[in-house]
Design an enzyme around this catalytic site. Sequence first.
Site: not given
Ligand code: IPM
Ligand code: MG
Length: 363
Positions: A142, A189, A221, A245, A249
């Site tokens: 990042y 990893k 993984d 990240d 999700d």
């Molecule tokens: C999160 C989002 C952000 C990230 C994006 C919007 C830059 O996906 O907060 O998880 O990747 O950190």
């Molecule tokens: Mg995210």
Amino acid sequence: MKKNILVIPGDGIGPEVTTWGKAVLEQIATSFDHEFSFDEALMGHAAIEATGNPLPDETLEKAKKSDAILFGAVGHAKYDNDPSLKVRPEQGLLKIRKELGLYANLRPIMLFDELLNASSIKASILKGTDILFFRELTGDVYFGDKVRSEDRNTASDLMIYHKYEIERIAHKAYEAAMQRGRKLCSVDKANVLESSRLWRETVQEIGKQYPEVETTHMFIDNAAMQLIKDPKQFDVVLTANLFGDILTDEASQIAGSMGMLASASVGDGTGFFEPIHGSAHDITGKDLANPLASILSVALMLEISFGLKEEAQLIISSIDRVLKEGFRTNDIADDSTSPYHVLGTEEMGKLVLKYITQKTYTN
Ligand code: IPM
Ligand code: MG
């Protein structure tokens, strides 16, 4: 208690859901005799439109002066489909994380029993899951150097970690593990990446200072697979920025929907609280967004930044009651939900507020 809270609604469904997070803060202040004052600031696409800058100086100054920040989301379809645009909404979010030193992103996977069937994973596998993710937030690809060759045909993003960055988040994760199930799984990893080998080495060292905590290490993984196969095996999960990240999700599906997951970004200064979901342009302005992640982010703010445990618990209880009575937003409705119980953003927000006002606690 007197606190100044900065609200940054952002883009897409950000303003719609943040309205309810803020309304809950106002109600908590009334019900518990606190004094919360609010200011508002721009970030993301909204800020680019108004000032040309995704994180205007004014927003950063207000953020630094506030006691806590409630944030919505950033992003806009226009940028997603045009990678060549240089000024992007997400830059605002990344910059504020860096400037405020928000190196630890806590993402609790909190499971409401009523939502077990809203997930695409079997209820029997999910029941009893309670995971707290610690995602590192100010390092990794990042923030490493980004390079594009002159002929534009080659590109790279540097995956970089400094030892101190791993140490400080590892301490936070171990401290949390001590208060929970005393298990910590560090995800990396290390079979391929040098930065992951530094990560693993450092976590092994820090782990020695917490002998009561059982430490395990897992490759990313495998972790992605184990999370679906047997989520109950995890207590605290500690991982780097990019892996965290992606993994969170995925983990949101355990809780039924991205619309249910709140997060707290903390470091040494002001805490920053936000749903993990994005700006969701497809449902923006349609009264379809789930405000519960923003409301749960407020519960995290009250507990983590202000130490107000009872207030936080009341918010969670009120959400629990709403769900127990069968009310759902579209994203968490399943086949058995009565059509009369599917609520829009506003109705859901109002119902949670009503139960907070009534101060009914469940357990
Ligand atoms: C999160 C989002 C952000 C990230 C994006 C919007 C830059 O996906 O907060 O998880 O990747 O950190
Ligand atoms: Mg995210």
